[in-house]
Design a protein around this motif. Structure first.
Motif, PDB file in Angstrom:
ATOM      1  N   LEU A 147       0.829  -1.213   0.000  1.00 26.79           N
ATOM      2  CA  LEU A 147       0.000   0.000   0.000  1.00 26.79           C
ATOM      3  C   LEU A 147       0.861   1.261   0.000  1.00 26.79           C
ATOM      4  CD1 LEU A 147      -2.842  -1.005   2.504  1.00 26.79           C
ATOM      5  CD2 LEU A 147      -3.065  -0.626   0.044  1.00 26.79           C
ATOM      6  N   MET A 148       1.992   1.212   0.697  1.00 26.71           N
ATOM      7  CA  MET A 148       2.907   2.360   0.670  1.00 26.71           C
ATOM      8  C   MET A 148       3.368   2.656  -0.753  1.00 26.71           C
ATOM      9  SD  MET A 148       5.334   1.445   3.914  1.00 26.71           S
ATOM     10  CE  MET A 148       4.627   0.933   5.476  1.00 26.71           C
ATOM     11  N   ILE A 149       3.636   1.598  -1.508  1.00 26.98           N
ATOM     12  CA  ILE A 149       4.106   1.765  -2.883  1.00 26.98           C
ATOM     13  C   ILE A 149       2.993   2.314  -3.770  1.00 26.98           C
ATOM     14  CG2 ILE A 149       4.988   0.547  -4.911  1.00 26.98           C
ATOM     15  CD1 ILE A 149       6.294  -1.455  -2.970  1.00 26.98           C
ATOM     16  N   SER A 150       1.802   1.727  -3.656  1.00 25.86           N
ATOM     17  CA  SER A 150       0.704   2.119  -4.545  1.00 25.86           C
ATOM     18  C   SER A 150       0.125   3.485  -4.198  1.00 25.86           C
ATOM     19  CB  SER A 150      -0.407   1.066  -4.511  1.00 25.86           C
ATOM     20  OG  SER A 150      -0.915   0.913  -3.197  1.00 25.86           O
ATOM     21  N   LEU A 151       0.128   3.848  -2.907  1.00 25.44           N
ATOM     22  CA  LEU A 151      -0.442   5.127  -2.475  1.00 25.44           C
ATOM     23  C   LEU A 151       0.592   6.245  -2.403  1.00 25.44           C
ATOM     24  CD1 LEU A 151      -2.805   3.881   0.405  1.00 25.44           C
ATOM     25  CD2 LEU A 151      -3.429   4.440  -1.951  1.00 25.44           C
ATOM     26  N   HIS A 152       1.879   5.900  -2.563  1.00 22.56           N
ATOM     27  CA  HIS A 152       2.964   6.895  -2.535  1.00 22.56           C
ATOM     28  C   HIS A 152       2.932   7.710  -1.241  1.00 22.56           C
ATOM     29  CE1 HIS A 152       3.510   5.909  -6.762  1.00 22.56           C
ATOM     30  NE2 HIS A 152       2.238   6.211  -6.998  1.00 22.56           N
TER      31      HIS A 152
END
Length: 532
Positions: A419-424
């Motif tokens: 989620l950190m990667i996808s939500l930046h």
């Protein structure tokens, strides 16, 4: 018929622990029943209000189209899908997995009556969800259409028959999964994988059928035609309730009742053979003596509890579905984005919610994966072994908490990184996204043990009664829901304040609550465990 009714009544009273509560003279037991009833009433009221609001929002669109019948059509299809979805993974356990099989089958009762009572148990449980979904939808229809008096008669009567066909379909699918998995040596693992696959297929299919209000408006009549083709009974139901067609009304009831009766008769004639086939296990023909390994009491209890968890298909399915959905959603966001996923599952505001409330959003899935709320009850009549073992009872309880954390923490960590990667997210948002769901995992694991100590059910004959229907599971779910809804509400009300500060405060409060519960468990845990 009287035998079917008596068996069904006994099974339902036993499943929910009502028999003991109704006949208990201890005021403490009666007080528990009262508090449990209040908690269940609050939970049901919240779900009913949400269902009414959802139906009312859809009705605004259908009113403009002049197709208010689509409201009842969609909600009837949703109800059937819920019945199918929730029954697939518990049907086999209710029908074939009851511990008192030898006792029940030795009674002077026809096998078809035993089968009918078991299917009726599934029916009563699903009728509860049918009422929660359909009654609010029916009330909205009354507000918008002001139908004739015959509507009320047809609507109330057809309510009783909506779950029958989906339950039978789900029972067949669940039994087939159990039969296929029983052909393999790792039957439980195969059963878990197949059931998860079926559930995910159902959910993906239901999501693809959903749409926002504009999509509903654009589809118009085509939406109704699609629903009627996918599930023809919906067409009969709408014709009966909305158009007052007596022929459709009688046909809908006849198909539901005849299907149920035929299924019961056929299953009753082959019940013993099917039961033998499903309960047959495979063993290896090679056995090698190996050296025994010693470990600390905690790790021995932990491995025993973990084997108990993995060894129960129902246990894994009911508590693992939250983690599976969380991981699936986290992976999907890498490819389709939060905005597209929101449109797919009919939540246009999903992107905004994920950005501001991602830690609490992940915690919802954690709340669905509490294994400790029924871990003590699953010991059943063998709980005396643990009570008499020369091990501190806090160690026993901590081993159950450790299994819960083993199920949740690794998947939460992986999902949060995705989620950190996808939500930046920034560094502060990433830290909160990782830490707060883990705090909730600890909170719910400890809370589940405490609730199960207060509301144990050790006299069950079917795991479904403990894993899905016990008082401790319901109360634990309510605690998890309230502990997340309140912070979400505060975050929305205090939108002018930095969201990270609010989440940080929530995290600190939850840490303090976890510490207090852990201290209480250390002080009172042994006394509570010995008293059950």
């Amino acid at each position: 018929m009287i035998n079917i009714w008596r068996l069904t009544k006994l099974q339902l009273l036993s499943s929910f622990g009502l028999n003991k509560a109704l006949h208990a003279r201890d005021m403490k037991e009666r007080r528990k029943l009262l508090l449990l009833s209040i908690a269940i009433l609050i939970g049901v009221s919240m779900i009913a209000v949400a269902s009414f609001g959802y139906s009312y929002m859809m009705a605004l669109t259908f009113e403009q189209l002049g197709r208010m019948d689509l409201l009842l059509a969609i909600m009837m299809a949703v109800t059937s899908l819920i019945a199918l979805f929730t029954t697939v993974y518990k049907a086999s356990g209710v029908l074939f997995g009851f511990k008192d099989y030898d006792l029940v089958m030795s009674l002077p009762i026809k096998t078809s009556h035993v089968v009918a009572s078991r299917v009726l148990q599934l029916y009563v449980l699903n009728l509860f969800f049918t009422l929660i979904v359909m009654v609010p939808a029916g009330a909205v229809y009354v507000i918008k259409v002001n139908p004739e008096s015959v509507y009320y008669l047809f609507f109330l009567m057809t309510l009783l028959f909506i779950p029958l066909v989906p339950i039978i379909a789900a029972t067949i699918i669940g039994s087939l999964i159990s039969w296929i998995s029983s052909r393999f040596k790792a039957s439980r693992m195969v059963s878990i994988v197949l059931t998860f696959a079926v559930i995910i297929v159902f959910m993906v299919g239901s999501f693809r059928m959903n749409g926002n209000e504009q999509v509903l408006a654009d589809m118009g009549t085509g939406l109704g035609d699609m629903i009627f083709k996918l599930y023809p009974l919906t067409s009969m139901y709408v014709d009966a309730v909305c158009s007052y067609q007596i022929g459709s009304f009688l046909l809908f009831i006849a198909i539901s009742v005849i299907t149920f009766m035929l299924f019961t008769i056929i299953l009753g004639s082959k019940f013993k053979v099917i039961h033998t086939g499903l309960t047959t296990s495979h063993t290896s023909n090679r056995y090698q003596m190996k050296s025994l390994k010693a470990s600390s009491p905690f790790f021995a209890l932990y491995r025993k509890e973990l084997r108990r968890y993995i060894g129960s298909t129902m246990y894994v399915l009911n508590t693992g579905i939250g983690m599976v959905l969380l991981l699936a959603m986290s992976i999907s966001l890498l490819f389709i984005g939060s905005e597209q996923l929101g449109q797919l599952i009919d939540m246009p505001q999903l992107s905004t919610l994920l950005t501001t409330l991602a830690p609490l959003f992940v915690s919802v899935f954690v709340a669905m994966s509490c294994t400790t709320s029924c871990s003590i009850s699953l010991e059943g009549k063998n709980v005396w072994i643990l009570k008499s073992s020369p091990v501190p009872k806090q160690t026993i309880l901590l081993s159950k908490i450790a299994v819960n954390l083993t199920v949740t923490l690794p998947i939460v960590a992986v999902s949060c990184v995705l989620l950190m990667i996808s939500l930046h997210t920034g560094w502060m948002e990433s830290l909160l996204l990782l830490v707060i769901p883990m705090i909730y995992a600890c909170f719910l694991a400890i809370a589940g043990v405490l609730v199960n100590l207060k509301l144990p059910n050790l006299e069950w004959t079917n795991e479904v009664a403990v894993v899905k229907q016990s008082a401790s599971v319901m109360v634990s779910m309510l605690i998890g829901l309230v502990s997340i809804v309140i912070p979400v509400g505060l975050s929305l009300l205090l939108s002018s304040i930095n969201g990270n500060i609010i989440l940080l405060g929530i995290g600190l409060i939850m840490i303090v609550v976890c510490a207090m519960m852990y201290r209480y468990l250390k002080i009172k845990g042994e006394q509570l465990f010995q008293s059950i």
